[in-house]
Design an enzyme around this catalytic site. Structure first.
Site, PDB file in Angstrom:
ATOM      1  N   ASP A 144       0.790  -1.248   0.000  1.00 50.68           N
ATOM      2  CA  ASP A 144       0.000   0.000   0.000  1.00 50.68           C
ATOM      3  C   ASP A 144       0.817   1.290   0.000  1.00 50.68           C
ATOM      4  O   ASP A 144       0.431   2.275   0.668  1.00 50.68           O
ATOM      5  CB  ASP A 144      -0.973   0.016   1.185  1.00 50.68           C
ATOM      6  CG  ASP A 144      -1.980  -1.130   1.135  1.00 50.68           C
ATOM      7  OD1 ASP A 144      -1.914  -1.944   0.196  1.00 50.68           O
ATOM      8  OD2 ASP A 144      -2.819  -1.214   2.047  1.00 50.68           O
ATOM      9  N   CYS A 160      -2.304  -2.677   7.652  1.00 53.33           N
ATOM     10  CA  CYS A 160      -2.270  -3.566   6.477  1.00 53.33           C
ATOM     11  C   CYS A 160      -1.018  -4.449   6.421  1.00 53.33           C
ATOM     12  O   CYS A 160      -1.071  -5.573   5.911  1.00 53.33           O
ATOM     13  CB  CYS A 160      -2.433  -2.749   5.207  1.00 53.33           C
ATOM     14  SG  CYS A 160      -4.104  -2.061   5.090  1.00 53.33           S
ATOM     15  N   GLN A 172       7.891 -14.612  20.845  1.00 55.52           N
ATOM     16  CA  GLN A 172       7.563 -16.034  21.005  1.00 55.52           C
ATOM     17  C   GLN A 172       8.196 -16.891  19.904  1.00 55.52           C
ATOM     18  O   GLN A 172       7.547 -17.755  19.311  1.00 55.52           O
ATOM     19  CB  GLN A 172       6.051 -16.242  21.025  1.00 55.52           C
ATOM     20  CG  GLN A 172       5.340 -15.458  22.131  1.00 55.52           C
ATOM     21  CD  GLN A 172       3.850 -15.659  22.110  1.00 55.52           C
ATOM     22  OE1 GLN A 172       3.375 -16.691  22.547  1.00 55.52           O
ATOM     23  NE2 GLN A 172       3.146 -14.674  21.596  1.00 55.52           N
ATOM     24  N   LYS A 225      -6.500  -4.796  -3.301  1.00 54.09           N
ATOM     25  CA  LYS A 225      -7.118  -5.544  -2.182  1.00 54.09           C
ATOM     26  C   LYS A 225      -8.189  -4.685  -1.509  1.00 54.09           C
ATOM     27  O   LYS A 225      -7.950  -3.535  -1.165  1.00 54.09           O
ATOM     28  CB  LYS A 225      -6.039  -5.975  -1.181  1.00 54.09           C
ATOM     29  CG  LYS A 225      -5.268  -4.838  -0.528  1.00 54.09           C
ATOM     30  CD  LYS A 225      -4.200  -5.427   0.376  1.00 54.09           C
ATOM     31  CE  LYS A 225      -3.486  -4.406   1.217  1.00 54.09           C
ATOM     32  NZ  LYS A 225      -4.307  -3.548   2.068  1.00 54.09           N
ATOM     33  N   GLU A 256      -4.627  -0.693  -1.491  1.00 53.29           N
ATOM     34  CA  GLU A 256      -5.946  -0.819  -0.872  1.00 53.29           C
ATOM     35  C   GLU A 256      -6.899  -0.092  -1.813  1.00 53.29           C
ATOM     36  O   GLU A 256      -6.837   1.132  -1.953  1.00 53.29           O
ATOM     37  CB  GLU A 256      -5.951  -0.200   0.530  1.00 53.29           C
ATOM     38  CG  GLU A 256      -7.211  -0.545   1.307  1.00 53.29           C
ATOM     39  CD  GLU A 256      -7.109  -0.181   2.789  1.00 53.29           C
ATOM     40  OE1 GLU A 256      -5.992  -0.017   3.294  1.00 53.29           O
ATOM     41  OE2 GLU A 256      -8.177  -0.074   3.421  1.00 53.29           O
ATOM     42  N   VAL A 311       3.145   0.205   4.296  1.00 57.53           N
ATOM     43  CA  VAL A 311       2.382   0.908   5.336  1.00 57.53           C
ATOM     44  C   VAL A 311       0.967   0.351   5.422  1.00 57.53           C
ATOM     45  O   VAL A 311       0.458  -0.212   4.463  1.00 57.53           O
ATOM     46  CB  VAL A 311       2.319   2.416   5.020  1.00 57.53           C
ATOM     47  CG1 VAL A 311       3.709   3.014   5.034  1.00 57.53           C
ATOM     48  CG2 VAL A 311       1.638   2.725   3.690  1.00 57.53           C
ATOM     49  N   THR A 312       0.317   0.583   6.560  1.00 56.27           N
ATOM     50  CA  THR A 312       0.923   0.996   7.816  1.00 56.27           C
ATOM     51  C   THR A 312       1.258  -0.260   8.613  1.00 56.27           C
ATOM     52  O   THR A 312       0.586  -1.278   8.469  1.00 56.27           O
ATOM     53  CB  THR A 312      -0.013   1.900   8.670  1.00 56.27           C
ATOM     54  OG1 THR A 312      -1.230   1.208   8.953  1.00 56.27           O
ATOM     55  CG2 THR A 312      -0.353   3.192   7.917  1.00 56.27           C
ATOM     56  N   LYS A 367      -7.765  -5.198   4.565  1.00 57.83           N
ATOM     57  CA  LYS A 367      -6.473  -4.800   5.099  1.00 57.83           C
ATOM     58  C   LYS A 367      -5.408  -5.837   4.750  1.00 57.83           C
ATOM     59  O   LYS A 367      -4.257  -5.498   4.484  1.00 57.83           O
ATOM     60  CB  LYS A 367      -6.587  -4.593   6.609  1.00 57.83           C
ATOM     61  CG  LYS A 367      -7.492  -3.389   6.915  1.00 57.83           C
ATOM     62  CD  LYS A 367      -7.775  -3.204   8.369  1.00 57.83           C
ATOM     63  CE  LYS A 367      -8.616  -1.949   8.597  1.00 57.83           C
ATOM     64  NZ  LYS A 367      -9.965  -2.028   7.989  1.00 57.83           N
TER      65      LYS A 367
HETATM   66  C1  C5J Z   1      -3.191   0.475   5.505  1.00 58.67           C
HETATM   67  C2  C5J Z   1      -4.998   1.635   6.571  1.00 58.67           C
HETATM   68  N1  C5J Z   1      -2.632   0.327   4.321  1.00 58.67           N
HETATM   69  N2  C5J Z   1      -4.213   2.170   7.509  1.00 58.67           N
HETATM   70  N3  C5J Z   1      -4.455   0.963   5.529  1.00 58.67           N
HETATM   71  O1  C5J Z   1      -2.595   0.226   6.529  1.00 58.67           O
HETATM   72  O2  C5J Z   1      -6.196   1.749   6.629  1.00 58.67           O
END
Ligand code: C5J
Length: 229
Positions: free
Chosen positions: A26, A164, A204, A131, A74, A159-160, A134
């Site tokens: 993204d 996502c 873990q 997509k 996205e 990101v972020t 997320k």
């Molecule tokens: C992504 C969002 N790409 N923050 N989307 O993380 O909504």
């Protein structure tokens, strides 16, 4: 073929280039540039823009050795039939998904704001996944494409971090991929969330995956074994 190994958290990560894809989540104008969705939610997009040079360096190195590249966006259909109210009505943004903004309709496919930023623009032959969720695997052909290409390992940037990127990495891990997150090539609008997400993914014994600095990854690429494709 001897796998390439690099120092990572919580222990060394092994991969071979022929079975590994670089997945860039993204890095689109809507999140990185002023006037997009990220800013409409009240965020400082400069935080995200700061990782672009590091992402560019990794992408250039990866392309240089002929590695498979996947870009995600996205993106929703113009009629928003793939954007449920549970997503569209979240938060209190000045612009909602589908609304007209300075870079066209927010998070709608083919709009200017939905394009990958020019610095990381896909080149012919690279996979681009639109997509609606997320995660990069939800309602997309990504898993099938990776399986057909014989991919077993995924290296993540983008990101972020806690939204996502983390969702995609968890989806990938559930599907059997060994995942590495490049820490300086991912960012959040909330630095504390980034750190938490990075920490929890490799906790873990790499419960979701590994994390490393991009310098470690790029050093591994120039090691002789990495050239054996
Ligand atoms: C992504 C969002 N790409 N923050 N989307 O993380 O909504």
């Amino acid at each position: 073929m001897t796998p390439t190994k690099l120092d990572a958290n919580p222990f060394p990560y092994e991969f071979d280039v022929a079975h590994t894809a670089l997945v860039i989540i993204d890095m689109q104008r809507d999140f990185i540039e002023p006037g997009g969705f990220g800013e409409s939610l009240g965020n400082d997009v400069a935080l995200l823009a700061a990782i672009v040079p590091a992402c560019q360096a990794v992408l250039q190195s990866w392309r240089g050795i002929g590695g498979l590249v996947v870009h995600t966006r996205e993106a929703h259909r113009a009629d928003l039939s793939d954007c449920p109210p549970a997503k569209r009505n979240r938060g209190n943004p000045s612009l909602r998904i589908g609304d007209e903004g300075p870079m066209g309709r927010i998070l709608v496919a083919d709009e200017p704001g939905n394009q990958i930023i020019p610095a990381l623009a896909p080149t012919p032959g690279e996979i681009v996944i639109d997509k609606p969720g997320k995660g990069a695997f939800y309602a997309t052909p990504l898993h099938d494409l990776l399986q057909r290409a014989g991919i077993t390992h995924l290296v993540f940037m983008g990101v972020t971090t806690e939204v996502c990127v983390q969702t995609s990495m968890r989806e990938a891990n559930d599907r059997g991929y060994d995942c590495l997150l490049l820490e300086d090539c991912t960012e959040s609008y909330f630095p504390a969330f980034k750190q938490s997400a990075v920490d929890m993914m490799c906790a873990q014994g790499a419960i979701v995956g590994w994390t490393a600095a991009s310098s470690q990854f790029m050093s591994a690429l120039v090691a002789p074994d990495a050239a054996q494709r």
